[in-house]
Write an enzyme that holds these catalytic residues in place. Sequence first.
Site, short mmCIF file in Angstrom:
data_model
loop_
_atom_site.label_atom_id
_atom_site.label_comp_id
_atom_site.label_asym_id
_atom_site.label_seq_id
_atom_site.Cartn_x
_atom_site.Cartn_y
_atom_site.Cartn_z
N GLY A 9 8.94 -25.81 46.59
CA GLY A 9 8.85 -25.02 47.82
C GLY A 9 8.02 -25.70 48.88
N CYS A 10 6.94 -26.32 48.48
CA CYS A 10 6.05 -27.00 49.43
C CYS A 10 6.72 -28.24 50.02
CB CYS A 10 4.73 -27.35 48.76
SG CYS A 10 3.88 -25.87 48.15
N THR A 11 7.50 -28.91 49.20
CA THR A 11 8.26 -30.07 49.68
C THR A 11 9.32 -29.62 50.68
OG1 THR A 11 7.84 -31.29 47.64
CG2 THR A 11 9.72 -32.01 48.98
#
Length: 162
Positions: free
Chosen positions: A60-62
């Site tokens: 998700g952060c990527t």
Amino acid sequence: MFLTLLCWLGLRLEAEPLEKGAPVPDLKVTLQNGESLDLAAAARTGYTLVYFYPKADTPGCTAQACSLRDAYEALQAKGVRIFGASSDGVEAQRRFKEKYDLPFDLIADPDHTVATAFGVPVTAGFTSRQAYLFHDGRLVWFDRKASTKKQADDVLTVLGKR
């Protein structure tokens, strides 16, 4: 150190969240290259996006970071300076930036000083996903449930309305 200990014990840290019109918190932050930056001074003019994510190099952060990377030209055309922040240390932030060729700086916030100043919740050591857009040093928009793949679209939509 105390904040980190509380987080690792699973306690949730929160300060009052920033509201529209609030100034950029007056902080010295550490970037992925180890350099110090006066965040309030950096955000004094133009648009500045500070977005928070739980952990570097996770799916998700990527997706969130790559959304901003892929729309970087459009965001630059609107004059937006971008800073990503998480509880990761300098080295993890450096690797994340390099691996995904992120054209913006990442803030290392392992002691959660930055998250706390913004009022971003930290649970079990992980920063909540949120985004804050400042114009000339004042908060004009925030998203306390920030998107992953659509982060850039959300910011560009707000800028199109201004």
